[in-house]
Design a protein around this motif. Structure first.
Motif, PDB file in Angstrom:
ATOM      1  N   GLU A  91       0.890  -1.240  -0.048  1.00 50.76           N
ATOM      2  CA  GLU A  91      -0.061   0.017   0.053  1.00 50.76           C
ATOM      3  C   GLU A  91       0.937   1.484  -0.291  1.00 50.76           C
ATOM      4  N   GLY A  92       1.984   1.464  -0.995  1.00 51.14           N
ATOM      5  CA  GLY A  92       2.885   2.498  -0.788  1.00 51.14           C
ATOM      6  C   GLY A  92       2.234   3.294  -1.892  1.00 51.14           C
ATOM      7  N   ARG A  93       2.040   4.556  -1.573  1.00 50.07           N
ATOM      8  CA  ARG A  93       1.321   5.681  -2.580  1.00 50.07           C
ATOM      9  C   ARG A  93       2.623   6.763  -2.438  1.00 50.07           C
ATOM     10  N   TRP A  94       3.077   7.418  -3.567  1.00 49.34           N
ATOM     11  CA  TRP A  94       3.678   8.704  -3.827  1.00 49.34           C
ATOM     12  C   TRP A  94       2.593   9.631  -4.044  1.00 49.34           C
ATOM     13  N   LEU A  95       2.430  10.758  -2.866  1.00 48.42           N
ATOM     14  CA  LEU A  95       1.293  11.532  -3.232  1.00 48.42           C
ATOM     15  C   LEU A  95       1.459  12.941  -3.868  1.00 48.42           C
ATOM     16  N   THR A 165      -4.230  -4.296   0.886  1.00 51.85           N
ATOM     17  CA  THR A 165      -4.647  -4.459  -0.713  1.00 51.85           C
ATOM     18  C   THR A 165      -3.444  -4.947  -1.145  1.00 51.85           C
ATOM     19  N   LYS A 166      -3.766  -6.069  -1.951  1.00 50.51           N
ATOM     20  CA  LYS A 166      -2.487  -6.736  -2.774  1.00 50.51           C
ATOM     21  C   LYS A 166      -2.108  -5.478  -3.941  1.00 50.51           C
ATOM     22  N   VAL A 167      -3.189  -5.046  -4.784  1.00 51.30           N
ATOM     23  CA  VAL A 167      -2.716  -4.441  -5.788  1.00 51.30           C
ATOM     24  C   VAL A 167      -3.715  -3.150  -5.869  1.00 51.30           C
ATOM     25  N   LEU A 168      -3.063  -1.852  -5.688  1.00 55.74           N
ATOM     26  CA  LEU A 168      -3.476  -0.566  -5.722  1.00 55.74           C
ATOM     27  C   LEU A 168      -4.311  -0.507  -7.313  1.00 55.74           C
ATOM     28  N   SER A 169      -5.161   0.025  -7.036  1.00 58.95           N
ATOM     29  CA  SER A 169      -5.928   0.324  -8.453  1.00 58.95           C
ATOM     30  C   SER A 169      -5.377   1.604  -9.165  1.00 58.95           C
ATOM     31  N   VAL A 170      -5.527   1.740 -10.363  1.00 54.15           N
ATOM     32  CA  VAL A 170      -5.114   3.212 -11.036  1.00 54.15           C
ATOM     33  C   VAL A 170      -5.669   4.406 -10.454  1.00 54.15           C
ATOM     34  N   GLN A 265       9.243   6.767 -15.922  1.00 52.73           N
ATOM     35  CA  GLN A 265       9.766   7.891 -15.225  1.00 52.73           C
ATOM     36  C   GLN A 265       9.384   7.822 -13.759  1.00 52.73           C
ATOM     37  N   MET A 266       8.193   7.899 -13.216  1.00 55.29           N
ATOM     38  CA  MET A 266       7.932   8.161 -11.813  1.00 55.29           C
ATOM     39  C   MET A 266       7.430   6.840 -11.243  1.00 55.29           C
ATOM     40  N   ILE A 267       7.763   6.581 -10.119  1.00 58.49           N
ATOM     41  CA  ILE A 267       7.250   5.552  -9.341  1.00 58.49           C
ATOM     42  C   ILE A 267       5.951   6.209  -8.478  1.00 58.49           C
ATOM     43  N   VAL A 268       4.859   5.749  -8.638  1.00 57.78           N
ATOM     44  CA  VAL A 268       4.007   6.269  -7.969  1.00 57.78           C
ATOM     45  C   VAL A 268       2.977   5.594  -7.003  1.00 57.78           C
ATOM     46  N   GLY A 269       3.109   4.111  -7.245  1.00 58.94           N
ATOM     47  CA  GLY A 269       2.503   3.119  -6.226  1.00 58.94           C
ATOM     48  C   GLY A 269       3.427   1.941  -5.876  1.00 58.94           C
ATOM     49  N   LEU A 270       3.468   1.378  -4.625  1.00 57.61           N
ATOM     50  CA  LEU A 270       3.966   0.372  -4.300  1.00 57.61           C
ATOM     51  C   LEU A 270       3.101  -0.730  -3.936  1.00 57.61           C
ATOM     52  N   ASN A 271       2.825  -1.966  -4.838  1.00 58.17           N
ATOM     53  CA  ASN A 271       1.860  -2.866  -4.300  1.00 58.17           C
ATOM     54  C   ASN A 271       2.441  -3.896  -3.195  1.00 58.17           C
ATOM     55  N   GLY A 272       3.552  -4.459  -3.395  1.00 56.45           N
ATOM     56  CA  GLY A 272       4.168  -5.121  -2.650  1.00 56.45           C
ATOM     57  C   GLY A 272       5.484  -5.131  -2.834  1.00 56.45           C
ATOM     58  N   GLY A 273       6.287  -5.966  -1.963  1.00 60.80           N
ATOM     59  CA  GLY A 273       7.751  -6.166  -1.983  1.00 60.80           C
ATOM     60  C   GLY A 273       8.342  -6.974  -0.846  1.00 60.80           C
ATOM     61  N   ALA A 274       9.225  -7.876  -1.189  1.00 60.83           N
ATOM     62  CA  ALA A 274       9.659  -8.746  -0.269  1.00 60.83           C
ATOM     63  C   ALA A 274      11.463  -8.747  -0.725  1.00 60.83           C
ATOM     64  N   HIS A 275      12.108  -8.659   0.448  1.00 59.64           N
ATOM     65  CA  HIS A 275      13.745  -8.872   0.437  1.00 59.64           C
ATOM     66  C   HIS A 275      13.765 -10.293   0.813  1.00 59.64           C
ATOM     67  N   LEU A 332      17.228 -11.305  -4.543  1.00 57.98           N
ATOM     68  CA  LEU A 332      17.376 -10.631  -3.450  1.00 57.98           C
ATOM     69  C   LEU A 332      16.120  -9.966  -3.024  1.00 57.98           C
ATOM     70  N   LEU A 333      15.502  -9.580  -4.407  1.00 58.16           N
ATOM     71  CA  LEU A 333      14.250  -8.382  -4.098  1.00 58.16           C
ATOM     72  C   LEU A 333      13.195  -8.892  -4.957  1.00 58.16           C
ATOM     73  N   ASP A 334      11.945  -8.713  -4.613  1.00 62.01           N
ATOM     74  CA  ASP A 334      10.847  -8.955  -5.707  1.00 62.01           C
ATOM     75  C   ASP A 334       9.802  -7.702  -5.195  1.00 62.01           C
ATOM     76  N   LEU A 335       9.783  -6.730  -6.130  1.00 66.28           N
ATOM     77  CA  LEU A 335       9.264  -5.796  -5.951  1.00 66.28           C
ATOM     78  C   LEU A 335       7.937  -5.554  -7.023  1.00 66.28           C
ATOM     79  N   ASP A 336       6.822  -5.227  -6.565  1.00 68.28           N
ATOM     80  CA  ASP A 336       5.464  -4.845  -7.446  1.00 68.28           C
ATOM     81  C   ASP A 336       5.383  -3.393  -7.376  1.00 68.28           C
ATOM     82  N   TYR A 337       5.212  -2.698  -8.466  1.00 66.70           N
ATOM     83  CA  TYR A 337       5.017  -1.199  -8.522  1.00 66.70           C
ATOM     84  C   TYR A 337       4.414  -0.705  -9.765  1.00 66.70           C
ATOM     85  N   TRP A 338       3.853   0.327  -9.404  1.00 68.70           N
ATOM     86  CA  TRP A 338       3.236   1.086 -10.672  1.00 68.70           C
ATOM     87  C   TRP A 338       4.244   2.354 -10.769  1.00 68.70           C
ATOM     88  N   ALA A 339       4.293   2.647 -12.215  1.00 70.35           N
ATOM     89  CA  ALA A 339       5.138   3.696 -12.593  1.00 70.35           C
ATOM     90  C   ALA A 339       4.439   4.424 -13.781  1.00 70.35           C
TER      91      ALA A 339
END
Length: 343
Positions: A91-95, A165-170, A265-275, A332-339
């Motif tokens: 549930e990461g969001r760059w606002l 929330t597993k995946v942020l909507s647009v 260009q821009m990361i605006v959402g982080l759906n999930g991530g695991a180290h 090492l990393l599994d990251l799910d994000y919106w750009a």
């Protein structure tokens, strides 16, 4: 009376606690310069004021992950000073963009607690918000951390694991006011590939690799004021190694993804991530991405693309998990994000 702070242990957290983190930090062009010195970061929107202005912004913001690291670093003394490991994000969001001259502070709320079966550690879930000098929330995210217990006899709290929330909507994504990619300069950006050129399920090997250096990691942890003992105190772990800050791996992988995703260009959402596995100095980080989704946005010329970013320390690209469903040891990393990307 003790004047020093040993940090919070698992038994010190209570559900609903709100923590106001010290110390506010004013960011400048110095953060950008050091960020680009630490990582091969070269996305045009964060590198050039003129490119940013041509895209409808007043000037180039601080890199999205640099702003994340500043906010994250504020939380470490209160959340993960005694952590065994940072486990994941959701549930990461760059606002709002962060610009040079902005002053950032952070606040966190404890939203989940669960003691581990060994009785020696537990998992703490927090929702963190980064705010600027106008008390505007510039970003928010949930993370969960495994933290040591100090008093092993302390009773275990009632387990609470938040539903996330597993995946942020647009519609959940915040697009910066004025962002406009209709006159986007692909030559200056470095690649011709636009939103419409990527297909769902497409996998991209980013080819390049960077060997993690102890000195650079130490600069990074100090730059972000990350005081977690596992990152800077070689006596803290039984193996005598300093664990590389997971955000360092995220930024390295994101920078490597420029080769093939220069226009994300821009990361605006982080759906999930695991180290998925620990990273130590001397390992060479490589990265690959997979296109998970694509959505149109209301901003002119701007599309949203959902990407899986995987950082590895070896092995074949696109290999993620074994037959047992567990991450391969080199992941090492599994990251799910919106750009955001020009259409």
């Amino acid at each position: 009376m003790a004047k020093t702070n040993a940090g919070r242990f698992f038994e010190d957290y209570k559900l609903g606690d709100v923590i106001e983190h010290a110390v506010p930090r004013t960011v400048s062009g110095g953060e950008r310069a050091l960020y680009h010195a630490l990582y091969p970061a070269r996305h045009a929107l964060y590198s050039s004021d003129e490119f940013a202005r041509a895209s409808g912004l007043p000037t180039a913001p601080i890199d999205d992950l640099a702003a994340f690291h500043v906010v994250f670093g504020k939380t470490v003394p209160d959340v993960s000073l005694n952590a065994v490991a940072n486990l994941g994000y959701a549930e990461g969001r760059w606002l709002l963009p962060v610009y040079a001259g902005d002053t950032l502070r952070a606040t966190s709320e404890v939203i989940g607690l669960k003691q581990n079966s060994n009785g020696k550690t537990g998992v703490v879930y927090v929702r963190t918000r980064g705010l600027n000098q106008r008390d505007e929330v510039v970003m928010e995210y949930v993370r969960w951390v495994m933290v040591r217990k100090n008093n092993l006899d302390a009773p275990a709290p009632d387990p609470v694991v938040p539903e996330l929330t597993k995946v942020l909507s647009v519609e959940d994504l915040a697009i910066p006011a004025g962002l406009d990619f209709t006159n986007y300069d692909f030559t200056l950006a470095g690649e011709a590939h636009r939103w419409g050129d990527y297909e769902l399920g497409e996998q991209i090997d980013h080819v390049d690799g960077v060997t993690i250096e102890e000195a650079e990691h130490m600069i990074a942890t100090r730059l972000w004021q990350n005081t977690a003992k596992v990152h800077f105190d070689a006596t803290f772990r039984p193996d005598g190694q300093r664990l590389i800050y997971g955000g360092h791996v995220i930024s390295m992988a994101r920078a490597l993804s420029f080769n093939g995703l220069a226009n994300a260009q821009m990361i605006v959402g982080l759906n999930g991530g695991a180290h998925a596995n620990p990273c130590f100095s001397g390992l060479t980080v490589k990265a690959w991405s997979e296109v998970l989704d694509k959505r149109e946005t209301s901003a002119p010329g701007v599309g949203a693309i959902r990407l899986r970013l995987v950082a590895t320390s070896g092995g074949a690209p696109f290999a993620l998990k074994g037959e047992d469903g567990k991450y391969l040891p080199e992941v090492l990393l599994d990251l799910d994000y919106w750009a955001l990307m020009p259409v």
